[in-house]
Motif scaffolding. Structure first.
Motif, PDB file in Angstrom:
ATOM      1  N   UNK A 188       5.709  -9.419   0.269  1.00 29.21           N
ATOM      2  CA  UNK A 188       4.470  -9.952   0.854  1.00 29.21           C
ATOM      3  C   UNK A 188       3.536  -8.815   1.234  1.00 29.21           C
ATOM      4  N   UNK A 189       4.099  -7.733   1.769  1.00 27.87           N
ATOM      5  CA  UNK A 189       3.281  -6.575   2.139  1.00 27.87           C
ATOM      6  C   UNK A 189       2.606  -5.974   0.919  1.00 27.87           C
ATOM      7  N   UNK A 190       3.350  -5.833  -0.177  1.00 34.34           N
ATOM      8  CA  UNK A 190       2.780  -5.264  -1.395  1.00 34.34           C
ATOM      9  C   UNK A 190       1.711  -6.174  -1.991  1.00 34.34           C
ATOM     10  N   UNK A 191       1.932  -7.499  -1.904  1.00 33.77           N
ATOM     11  CA  UNK A 191       0.915  -8.435  -2.394  1.00 33.77           C
ATOM     12  C   UNK A 191      -0.363  -8.293  -1.582  1.00 33.77           C
ATOM     13  N   UNK A 228       1.159  -4.822   9.694  1.00 36.13           N
ATOM     14  CA  UNK A 228      -0.025  -3.957   9.683  1.00 36.13           C
ATOM     15  C   UNK A 228      -1.064  -4.457   8.691  1.00 36.13           C
ATOM     16  N   UNK A 229      -0.595  -4.983   7.565  1.00 33.82           N
ATOM     17  CA  UNK A 229      -1.532  -5.513   6.574  1.00 33.82           C
ATOM     18  C   UNK A 229      -2.052  -6.890   6.963  1.00 33.82           C
ATOM     19  N   UNK A 230      -1.212  -7.679   7.634  1.00 36.25           N
ATOM     20  CA  UNK A 230      -1.703  -8.963   8.144  1.00 36.25           C
ATOM     21  C   UNK A 230      -2.859  -8.756   9.115  1.00 36.25           C
ATOM     22  N   UNK A 231      -2.839  -7.618   9.784  1.00 37.96           N
ATOM     23  CA  UNK A 231      -3.922  -7.280  10.706  1.00 37.96           C
ATOM     24  C   UNK A 231      -5.129  -6.711   9.976  1.00 37.96           C
ATOM     25  N   UNK A 232      -4.885  -5.819   8.998  1.00 35.19           N
ATOM     26  CA  UNK A 232      -5.989  -5.087   8.383  1.00 35.19           C
ATOM     27  C   UNK A 232      -6.684  -5.833   7.246  1.00 35.19           C
ATOM     28  N   UNK A 233      -5.943  -6.660   6.491  1.00 33.37           N
ATOM     29  CA  UNK A 233      -6.557  -7.332   5.344  1.00 33.37           C
ATOM     30  C   UNK A 233      -7.687  -8.280   5.757  1.00 33.37           C
ATOM     31  N   UNK A 234      -7.488  -9.158   6.760  1.00 36.64           N
ATOM     32  CA  UNK A 234      -8.626  -9.995   7.176  1.00 36.64           C
ATOM     33  C   UNK A 234      -9.823  -9.175   7.637  1.00 36.64           C
ATOM     34  N   UNK A 235      -9.543  -8.068   8.330  1.00 37.93           N
ATOM     35  CA  UNK A 235     -10.639  -7.189   8.748  1.00 37.93           C
ATOM     36  C   UNK A 235     -11.356  -6.621   7.526  1.00 37.93           C
ATOM     37  N   UNK A 236     -10.591  -6.250   6.515  1.00 38.41           N
ATOM     38  CA  UNK A 236     -11.173  -5.714   5.281  1.00 38.41           C
ATOM     39  C   UNK A 236     -12.072  -6.750   4.613  1.00 38.41           C
TER      40      UNK A 236
END
Length: 432
Positions: free
Chosen positions: A3-6, A146-154
């Protein structure tokens, strides 16, 4: 990990999707700039991949000194690679873009994107290293968080900055890069915070795995170089091919730019399964488990890899059949090329997934030179020359160019499987 890599590769897909609304020219510019930055990001990920296995060995052996040495040496190497790569991109990136861009307009937009995106490189040098350490210790949820946090911000920041919402200027393709910078800062801050909680006690562990830090660094580097060379060769050859794709027609290059991230996103289902299998093999070898345990684990991992490959094929089928709906702003010719990729994409996951199981298992056992030689030979003696000949000399279509990726996996298949089936990897002895 999957999931992180996706999420990670999905960020590239999202950027491409958002920029696609600006047309083929902007999309081609992002593809070209991403190819340049990809050289450095590939190098960072290459050493991070090696650190992941090294950490897994240390974690399996339950050795805090080994863990401390792996973390410190891995971070030193990652930061050095990131800084050197950033300097090279700033020095030569603009000239490469001008030489490879199909038009001056594409070149200008690509340079704008790359100038901002360079800041992502520094963040990734830290973030990838921490994520690999956490994965090697079995803390695979934290990099995902960390990506669940950063991807929506991105996504939100990119949309706002690309189109100029909320009273801000419309930065176009540069806005997508700005969104990535904002997101990586948030991601790295979160990972640093979690690392202190998970590994903060290592600061009080005396000594190093070798008599000094420099010797531990050299030992870590010696173990990492063949693995990193394998990953780096794959990343560099991929980016070289991406630059060659720029010589296709605008519609064909746009189609290749679109399908590449989708191959990576869907392929993570199989690739991360294989990476996770390699981490567990490294831990089992560190624990000195019996051969029967290793055989049972690998047999189940291989069955899972086949199921994962089938799932990847279905996902790529859905992407191709949905091209008209997903990319309605692009020309009909570009969308038809994406659909024509389908036969290749349905077959590719199966040899690729099985080869990945072999490669990660052999790496975990320390058989890194053989894996490196096989990957490097397939990439530089076949894939890159074949791509250059197909595009620059024979001027074939994008579908035939994409098929080269499938033939590369077919060529590696016998050598990988013959090596693994000998069983020598099960007798490996993990050393510091």
């Amino acid at each position: 990990m999957t999931i992180k890599a996706i999420f990670l590769h999905g960020t590239v897909v999202i950027d491409a999707y958002l920029v696609a609304a600006l047309g083929e020219t902007s999309l081609a510019a992002v593809g070209l700039a991403a190819a340049i930055a990809g050289f450095v990001l590939g190098a960072i990920q290459a050493f991070s991949g090696a650190m992941q296995i090294r950490t897994a060995q240390a974690f399996g052996a339950s050795d805090p000194v080994f863990l401390k040495s792996a973390l410190a040496a891995g971070m030193a190497i990652s930061l050095t690679v990131g800084l050197v790569g950033l300097i090279l991109v700033l020095a030569f990136g603009g000239s490469i873009i001008i030489a490879m861009a199909p038009s001056t307009e594409v070149a200008g937009l690509a340079q704008e994107y790359l100038a901002v995106f360079c800041l992502v490189i520094l963040g990734e040098a830290i973030g990838q290293c921490i994520s690999s350490y956490l994965n090697g210790c079995g803390e695979t949820k934290l990099p995902l968080y960390s990506l669940c946090l950063s991807v929506p911000i991105n996504v939100v920041s990119s949309v706002v900055l690309i189109h100029g919402y909320w009273g801000l200027p419309a930065f176009g393709v540069a806005g997508a890069a700005m969104g990535s910078v904002i997101a990586v800062v948030v991601q790295v801050a979160f990972l640093l915070h979690r690392l202190v909680r998970v590994a903060g006690h290592l600061r009080h562990v005396p000594g190093w795995r070798q008599p000094s830090f420099l010797q531990s660094l050299n030992r870590h580097l010696g173990f990492s170089l063949p693995i990193a060379a394998t990953f780096l060769s794959a990343a560099v050859s991929t980016q070289v091919c991406a630059l060659i794709y720029a010589k296709l027609s605008l519609n064909e290059f746009a189609a290749m730019t679109l399908i590449g991230p989708w191959i990576n996103v869907t392929g993570t289902v199989g690739m991360q399964w294989a990476v996770a299998a390699g981490i567990i093999v490294a831990q089992l070898l560190g624990q000195k488990e019996q051969e029967q345990v290793l055989d049972r684990f690998l047999a189940s991992a291989w069955r899972g890899a086949f199921i994962a490959s089938f799932g990847v094929a279905l996902l790529l089928l859905a992407v191709c059949l949905s091209a008209n709906a997903l990319y309605g702003d692009l020309s009909a010719e570009t969308r038809s090329i994406v659909l024509a990729f389908l036969p290749i994409l349905l077959i590719l996951p199966f040899p690729k997934g099985s080869n990945a199981i072999c490669g990660n298992t052999l790496r975990a056992s320390g058989d890194t030179i053989y894996v490196m030689n096989l990957f490097v030979a397939a990439q530089w003696l076949f894939r890159v020359p074949a791509t250059a000949l197909a595009v620059l000399y024979f001027d074939v279509g994008a579908v035939w160019v994409l098929s080269i990726q499938l033939w590369e996996e077919v060529l590696k298949f016998p050598a990988f499987h013959r090596r693994l089936l000998t069983g020598n990897w099960k007798k490996s002895v993990i050393s510091g």
